[in-house]
Design a protein around this motif. Sequence first.
Motif, PDB file in Angstrom:
ATOM      1  N   ILE A 172      32.895  58.905 -27.552  1.00 57.80           N
ATOM      2  CA  ILE A 172      31.536  58.367 -27.563  1.00 57.80           C
ATOM      3  C   ILE A 172      30.815  58.871 -28.808  1.00 57.80           C
ATOM      4  O   ILE A 172      30.899  60.052 -29.149  1.00 57.80           O
ATOM      5  CB  ILE A 172      30.766  58.746 -26.274  1.00 57.80           C
ATOM      6  CG1 ILE A 172      29.364  58.148 -26.248  1.00 57.80           C
ATOM      7  CG2 ILE A 172      30.692  60.250 -26.078  1.00 57.80           C
ATOM      8  CD1 ILE A 172      29.330  56.676 -26.000  1.00 57.80           C
ATOM      9  N   ALA A 173      30.159  57.968 -29.510  1.00 63.76           N
ATOM     10  CA  ALA A 173      29.569  58.359 -30.785  1.00 63.76           C
ATOM     11  C   ALA A 173      28.070  58.115 -30.882  1.00 63.76           C
ATOM     12  O   ALA A 173      27.358  58.912 -31.480  1.00 63.76           O
ATOM     13  CB  ALA A 173      30.275  57.638 -31.929  1.00 63.76           C
ATOM     14  N   HIS A 174      27.566  57.009 -30.285  1.00 63.90           N
ATOM     15  CA  HIS A 174      26.153  56.709 -30.515  1.00 63.90           C
ATOM     16  C   HIS A 174      25.608  55.749 -29.461  1.00 63.90           C
ATOM     17  O   HIS A 174      26.299  54.831 -29.033  1.00 63.90           O
ATOM     18  CB  HIS A 174      25.996  56.065 -31.906  1.00 63.90           C
ATOM     19  CG  HIS A 174      24.581  55.993 -32.377  1.00 63.90           C
ATOM     20  ND1 HIS A 174      23.902  57.084 -32.839  1.00 63.90           N
ATOM     21  CD2 HIS A 174      23.722  54.956 -32.442  1.00 63.90           C
ATOM     22  CE1 HIS A 174      22.673  56.718 -33.188  1.00 63.90           C
ATOM     23  NE2 HIS A 174      22.544  55.433 -32.947  1.00 63.90           N
ATOM     24  N   ILE A 175      24.354  55.977 -29.073  1.00 64.08           N
ATOM     25  CA  ILE A 175      23.601  55.037 -28.248  1.00 64.08           C
ATOM     26  C   ILE A 175      22.443  54.537 -29.101  1.00 64.08           C
ATOM     27  O   ILE A 175      21.672  55.338 -29.635  1.00 64.08           O
ATOM     28  CB  ILE A 175      23.051  55.698 -26.966  1.00 64.08           C
ATOM     29  CG1 ILE A 175      24.196  56.182 -26.081  1.00 64.08           C
ATOM     30  CG2 ILE A 175      22.159  54.715 -26.208  1.00 64.08           C
ATOM     31  CD1 ILE A 175      23.747  56.949 -24.857  1.00 64.08           C
ATOM     32  N   PHE A 176      22.323  53.236 -29.229  1.00 62.80           N
ATOM     33  CA  PHE A 176      21.235  52.631 -29.992  1.00 62.80           C
ATOM     34  C   PHE A 176      20.033  52.488 -29.062  1.00 62.80           C
ATOM     35  O   PHE A 176      19.987  51.592 -28.219  1.00 62.80           O
ATOM     36  CB  PHE A 176      21.661  51.271 -30.554  1.00 62.80           C
ATOM     37  CG  PHE A 176      22.674  51.381 -31.646  1.00 62.80           C
ATOM     38  CD1 PHE A 176      22.284  51.429 -32.972  1.00 62.80           C
ATOM     39  CD2 PHE A 176      24.020  51.479 -31.346  1.00 62.80           C
ATOM     40  CE1 PHE A 176      23.214  51.559 -33.996  1.00 62.80           C
ATOM     41  CE2 PHE A 176      24.966  51.602 -32.355  1.00 62.80           C
ATOM     42  CZ  PHE A 176      24.559  51.644 -33.685  1.00 62.80           C
ATOM     43  N   ALA A 177      19.068  53.389 -29.217  1.00 60.70           N
ATOM     44  CA  ALA A 177      17.919  53.435 -28.311  1.00 60.70           C
ATOM     45  C   ALA A 177      17.130  52.132 -28.324  1.00 60.70           C
ATOM     46  O   ALA A 177      16.612  51.709 -27.287  1.00 60.70           O
ATOM     47  CB  ALA A 177      17.009  54.607 -28.677  1.00 60.70           C
ATOM     48  N   ASP A 178      17.041  51.472 -29.482  1.00 61.52           N
ATOM     49  CA  ASP A 178      16.266  50.230 -29.561  1.00 61.52           C
ATOM     50  C   ASP A 178      16.940  49.067 -28.832  1.00 61.52           C
ATOM     51  O   ASP A 178      16.287  48.096 -28.468  1.00 61.52           O
ATOM     52  CB  ASP A 178      15.986  49.848 -31.011  1.00 61.52           C
ATOM     53  CG  ASP A 178      17.245  49.570 -31.802  1.00 61.52           C
ATOM     54  OD1 ASP A 178      18.219  50.359 -31.680  1.00 61.52           O
ATOM     55  OD2 ASP A 178      17.279  48.576 -32.550  1.00 61.52           O
ATOM     56  N   LEU A 179      18.235  49.164 -28.590  1.00 60.17           N
ATOM     57  CA  LEU A 179      18.957  48.119 -27.859  1.00 60.17           C
ATOM     58  C   LEU A 179      19.088  48.444 -26.373  1.00 60.17           C
ATOM     59  O   LEU A 179      19.255  47.554 -25.545  1.00 60.17           O
ATOM     60  CB  LEU A 179      20.354  47.925 -28.457  1.00 60.17           C
ATOM     61  CG  LEU A 179      20.425  47.462 -29.901  1.00 60.17           C
ATOM     62  CD1 LEU A 179      21.878  47.415 -30.373  1.00 60.17           C
ATOM     63  CD2 LEU A 179      19.768  46.098 -30.061  1.00 60.17           C
ATOM     64  N   CYS A 180      19.032  49.725 -26.035  1.00 62.31           N
ATOM     65  CA  CYS A 180      19.259  50.183 -24.659  1.00 62.31           C
ATOM     66  C   CYS A 180      18.120  49.739 -23.745  1.00 62.31           C
ATOM     67  O   CYS A 180      16.949  49.916 -24.061  1.00 62.31           O
ATOM     68  CB  CYS A 180      19.381  51.704 -24.649  1.00 62.31           C
ATOM     69  SG  CYS A 180      19.649  52.397 -23.005  1.00 62.31           S
ATOM     70  N   SER A 181      18.487  49.189 -22.590  1.00 59.98           N
ATOM     71  CA  SER A 181      17.488  48.761 -21.606  1.00 59.98           C
ATOM     72  C   SER A 181      17.170  49.860 -20.598  1.00 59.98           C
ATOM     73  O   SER A 181      16.266  49.707 -19.781  1.00 59.98           O
ATOM     74  CB  SER A 181      17.991  47.531 -20.849  1.00 59.98           C
ATOM     75  OG  SER A 181      19.102  47.879 -20.035  1.00 59.98           O
ATOM     76  N   GLY A 182      17.928  50.949 -20.629  1.00 55.55           N
ATOM     77  CA  GLY A 182      17.721  52.021 -19.673  1.00 55.55           C
ATOM     78  C   GLY A 182      18.276  51.715 -18.292  1.00 55.55           C
ATOM     79  O   GLY A 182      17.896  52.328 -17.302  1.00 55.55           O
ATOM     80  N   CYS A 183      19.228  50.787 -18.224  1.00 60.93           N
ATOM     81  CA  CYS A 183      19.803  50.394 -16.923  1.00 60.93           C
ATOM     82  C   CYS A 183      20.702  51.481 -16.337  1.00 60.93           C
ATOM     83  O   CYS A 183      20.978  51.488 -15.145  1.00 60.93           O
ATOM     84  CB  CYS A 183      20.572  49.091 -17.053  1.00 60.93           C
ATOM     85  SG  CYS A 183      22.140  49.243 -17.953  1.00 60.93           S
TER      86      CYS A 183
END
Length: 122
Positions: free
Chosen positions: A2-13
């Motif tokens: 796992i390398a990265h979560i794009f916060a602007d794309l994440c819906s928080g589901c």
Amino acid sequence: MIAHIFADLCSGCNACIATCPTHVFDFGAETPVIARPDQCQTCYMCELYCERDAIYVAPDQHAMEAVDPDAIRTSGHLGQIRRDHGWDRPREDGHLDPYRFLGPLLREGVEAAERRFDKKLS
């Protein structure tokens, strides 16, 4: 890994948290947090379950990769696993690829193994 979560794309589901068989993620204020990257098995389940294509898993299973988020965005890698497995396309029989059920099953296996291991230590 796992390398990265794009916060602007994440819906928080939090689907990535629910499906990760090795508990890599923790709940965050707005987006999940990569809390235990060393536990990542590079199974790509988090990428598969992320309907917003907000997660990037690097292909190297053993080493953390320094990532350039802008390069990843422009590379076309985001969502590639979902596209390759046809998760957004129903099969002829109307069902999605059954691979999507693997995440929860892996998690159950990990939890069963942990319970057995804990009993042996007692």
